[in-house]
Design an enzyme around this catalytic site. Structure first.
Site, PDB file in Angstrom:
ATOM      1  N   GLU A  21       0.586  -1.135  -0.162  1.00 33.84           N
ATOM      2  CA  GLU A  21       0.194  -0.035  -0.007  1.00 33.84           C
ATOM      3  C   GLU A  21       0.914   1.232  -0.217  1.00 33.84           C
ATOM      4  O   GLU A  21       1.941   1.341   0.664  1.00 33.84           O
ATOM      5  CB  GLU A  21      -0.874   0.046   1.139  1.00 33.84           C
ATOM      6  CG  GLU A  21      -2.116   0.635   0.951  1.00 33.84           C
ATOM      7  CD  GLU A  21      -3.179  -0.104  -0.095  1.00 33.84           C
ATOM      8  OE1 GLU A  21      -3.166   0.262  -1.137  1.00 33.84           O
ATOM      9  OE2 GLU A  21      -3.756  -1.239   0.393  1.00 33.84           O
ATOM     10  N   ASP A  33       3.003   2.212  -5.115  1.00 36.18           N
ATOM     11  CA  ASP A  33       3.047   2.230  -6.689  1.00 36.18           C
ATOM     12  C   ASP A  33       3.577   3.485  -6.765  1.00 36.18           C
ATOM     13  O   ASP A  33       4.190   3.462  -7.751  1.00 36.18           O
ATOM     14  CB  ASP A  33       1.791   1.821  -6.962  1.00 36.18           C
ATOM     15  CG  ASP A  33       0.633   2.734  -6.550  1.00 36.18           C
ATOM     16  OD1 ASP A  33       0.686   3.568  -5.521  1.00 36.18           O
ATOM     17  OD2 ASP A  33      -0.486   2.781  -7.322  1.00 36.18           O
ATOM     18  N   ALA A  55     -14.985   3.375  -1.340  1.00 34.45           N
ATOM     19  CA  ALA A  55     -14.837   2.363  -0.276  1.00 34.45           C
ATOM     20  C   ALA A  55     -13.144   1.729  -0.615  1.00 34.45           C
ATOM     21  O   ALA A  55     -12.952   0.741  -0.172  1.00 34.45           O
ATOM     22  CB  ALA A  55     -15.564   0.900  -0.686  1.00 34.45           C
ATOM     23  N   SER A 112     -13.119   2.052  -8.018  1.00 33.52           N
ATOM     24  CA  SER A 112     -14.214   2.351  -8.800  1.00 33.52           C
ATOM     25  C   SER A 112     -14.011   3.233  -9.788  1.00 33.52           C
ATOM     26  O   SER A 112     -14.645   2.914 -11.072  1.00 33.52           O
ATOM     27  CB  SER A 112     -15.527   2.957  -8.084  1.00 33.52           C
ATOM     28  OG  SER A 112     -15.197   4.113  -7.214  1.00 33.52           O
ATOM     29  N   SER A 113     -13.219   4.295  -9.647  1.00 36.18           N
ATOM     30  CA  SER A 113     -12.577   5.299 -10.851  1.00 36.18           C
ATOM     31  C   SER A 113     -12.108   4.289 -11.771  1.00 36.18           C
ATOM     32  O   SER A 113     -12.044   4.511 -12.879  1.00 36.18           O
ATOM     33  CB  SER A 113     -11.843   6.463 -10.231  1.00 36.18           C
ATOM     34  OG  SER A 113     -10.970   6.076  -9.379  1.00 36.18           O
ATOM     35  N   GLU A 117      -6.326   9.806 -15.317  1.00 36.25           N
ATOM     36  CA  GLU A 117      -6.619  10.147 -13.942  1.00 36.25           C
ATOM     37  C   GLU A 117      -5.615  11.163 -13.402  1.00 36.25           C
ATOM     38  O   GLU A 117      -6.094  12.322 -12.599  1.00 36.25           O
ATOM     39  CB  GLU A 117      -6.592   8.983 -13.175  1.00 36.25           C
ATOM     40  CG  GLU A 117      -7.112   9.396 -11.713  1.00 36.25           C
ATOM     41  CD  GLU A 117      -7.752   7.931 -11.011  1.00 36.25           C
ATOM     42  OE1 GLU A 117      -8.177   8.067  -9.789  1.00 36.25           O
ATOM     43  OE2 GLU A 117      -7.847   7.023 -11.507  1.00 36.25           O
ATOM     44  N   ASP A 147      -4.014   0.520  -9.442  1.00 36.18           N
ATOM     45  CA  ASP A 147      -5.388   0.325 -10.001  1.00 36.18           C
ATOM     46  C   ASP A 147      -5.624   0.005 -11.285  1.00 36.18           C
ATOM     47  O   ASP A 147      -6.277  -0.846 -11.640  1.00 36.18           O
ATOM     48  CB  ASP A 147      -6.123   1.453  -9.271  1.00 36.18           C
ATOM     49  CG  ASP A 147      -5.966   1.647  -7.916  1.00 36.18           C
ATOM     50  OD1 ASP A 147      -5.384   0.984  -7.209  1.00 36.18           O
ATOM     51  OD2 ASP A 147      -6.578   2.938  -7.211  1.00 36.18           O
ATOM     52  N   TYR A 201      -3.485  12.175   0.479  1.00 35.21           N
ATOM     53  CA  TYR A 201      -2.687  11.590  -0.448  1.00 35.21           C
ATOM     54  C   TYR A 201      -1.745  12.356  -1.322  1.00 35.21           C
ATOM     55  O   TYR A 201      -0.461  11.803  -1.245  1.00 35.21           O
ATOM     56  CB  TYR A 201      -3.817  10.936  -1.527  1.00 35.21           C
ATOM     57  CG  TYR A 201      -3.209   9.828  -2.348  1.00 35.21           C
ATOM     58  CD1 TYR A 201      -3.410   8.450  -2.495  1.00 35.21           C
ATOM     59  CD2 TYR A 201      -2.639  10.152  -3.484  1.00 35.21           C
ATOM     60  CE1 TYR A 201      -2.851   7.596  -3.045  1.00 35.21           C
ATOM     61  CE2 TYR A 201      -2.032   9.384  -4.522  1.00 35.21           C
ATOM     62  CZ  TYR A 201      -2.189   7.959  -4.411  1.00 35.21           C
ATOM     63  OH  TYR A 201      -1.770   7.105  -5.120  1.00 35.21           O
TER      64      TYR A 201
END
Length: 406
Positions: free
Chosen positions: A46, A49, A140, A144-145, A177, A189, A241
């Site tokens: 986590e 990346d 969550a 999803s993006s 993105e 992702d 982030y």
């Protein structure tokens, strides 16, 4: 993204007939095809990346599906079954990153950004009508993006016969993105959504995108991996982030390396002494030790010692909580309650400050562990979490069931 389209919270409810019928209802004609791209959950690795590190995600059965057809007038039309407001219509020649030319905010920035990135890379992509439905829970930490972006990319690749490899599509989606939607994410992702395979976790080097599919058949070993969606997203995470990423880049510069991935685990103590800014040291420690946890997980899975990864997951959560400081009370409670009730290990997954945690359990303990987590949330006065099983599914693909022809 909290406004990514969705129609349901469980896999399978936004299926091929529904999305094709939805396209007909919106655009008055049949689509040329239906494509799907999954959300993902990250087993380990986590916040590594964007540090050129190592990750190990797996695709969820939850997908974003898109029914699509070409247009020859330079117009891009976008519609989501899960977002009110009707059809968004854009001119291809007018697409530009947010802040540069008009308002490209909201969920439509993600598919629009993919078109922009493909065209910017020299690919001959024309107009299109796109209709989306998704079962990937939003907000969550389950990408999803990225599922929305990759579904768009594979649809356009199919419509226009681009013949691009999945990893190349993932790179272009990441560019969309980063540079169009303005989100400074890494590539994990999009790579997970594009490149995962059923029954495997994806061991990925995010620097050169080399990858290996690691067998991850939990059922055969009497295990289950639960996803616990806390249903919360704290506002603190909005800018955190980017702050963590900037801190990691500053630490790498202070150490004279291209990225924190270049600091070997055995050199960690010396590296920490070399970083004068005390606020940056915990970031270095997390990234270096997290890369080592990915390596340990690979070794354990290769040796068939799947249960033994449980403590590695829990160790990773402690690092994310204490060193990287991206956890929250709800995520910590999932880990505490699940491990106290018999889970083999647990950790937050995703960017943090809410979202989801994963819990590795023996199959016979899954129900009792899920119950214990729910009871702990109730006792703390939190909203009941959503719990479901993560079964490694396939990456992005065209649906070939004969509904629209292939």
């Amino acid at each position: 993204m909290t406004d990514t389209p969705r129609t349901a919270d469980e896999p399978g409810t936004a299926g091929e007939p529904g999305v094709a019928d939805g396209f007909r209802a919106v655009y008055g004609t049949a689509p040329e095809g239906v494509w799907a791209a999954p959300g993902r959950v990250n087993l380990i690795g986590e916040h590594t990346d964007y540090n050129d590190g190592f990750v190990m995600p797996l695709a969820l059965p939850h997908t974003c599906r898109v029914a699509a057809a070409r247009r020859d007038d330079g117009v891009l039309r976008l519609h989501s079954a899960g977002v009110p407001g009707g059809v968004t219509e854009l001119q291809l020649d007018g697409l530009a990153p947010q802040g540069a030319s008009g308002d490209r905010g909201g969920w439509a920035a993600y598919p629009a950004g993919v078109v922009w990135a493909l065209r910017g890379a020299g690919h001959q992509v024309g107009g299109a009508d796109l209709h989306f439905e998704s079962s990937v829970p939003t907000g969550a930490g389950l990408s999803s993006s990225a599922a929305l972006e990759v579904a768009t990319a594979v649809a356009l690749d199919g419509l226009y016969g681009l013949g691009l490899a999945p990893d190349r599509l993932a790179e272009l989606c990441r560019r969309a993105e980063n540079d169009f939607a303005g989100v400074p994410c890494g590539v994990m992702d999009q790579m997970a959504s594009a490149c995962c395979t059923s029954g495997h976790a994806l061991y990925l080097d995010t620097r050169d995108l080399t990858r290996r599919q690691i067998p991850f058949d939990l059922a055969a070993r009497g295990l289950r991996l639960l996803v616990v969606d806390t249903r919360v997203k704290h506002a603190l995470g909005d800018g955190a982030y980017a702050e963590r990423r900037a801190g990691c880049e500053a630490a790498a510069a202070a150490l004279g390396v291209g990225a924190l991935r270049d600091v070997a685990y055995g050199e960690l103590a010396a590296a920490l002494r070399s970083v004068e800014d005390e606020a940056l040291r915990p970031l270095v420690r997390h990234v270096v030790t997290e890369n080592e946890r990915v390596a340990r997980t690979v070794r354990l899975l290769d040796a068939g010692e799947t249960q033994a990864i449980g403590p590695v997951l829990t160790e990773g959560h402690a690092s994310l909580r204490d060193d990287f400081a991206v956890s929250c009370a709800e995520l910590d409670l999932v880990v505490q309650a699940s491990t106290a009730s018999g889970a083999l290990g647990a950790r937050m997954t995703g960017g943090g400050f809410g979202g989801s945690a994963i819990v590795l359990v023996r199959a016979e303990a899954a129900e009792s562990v899920a119950k214990a987590v729910g009871e702990a949330f109730a006792a703390a006065g939190y909203r009941a979490p959503r719990v479901f099983e993560a079964v490694p599914g396939p990456g992005a693909r065209r649906i070939t069931d004969g509904i629209t022809g292939t």
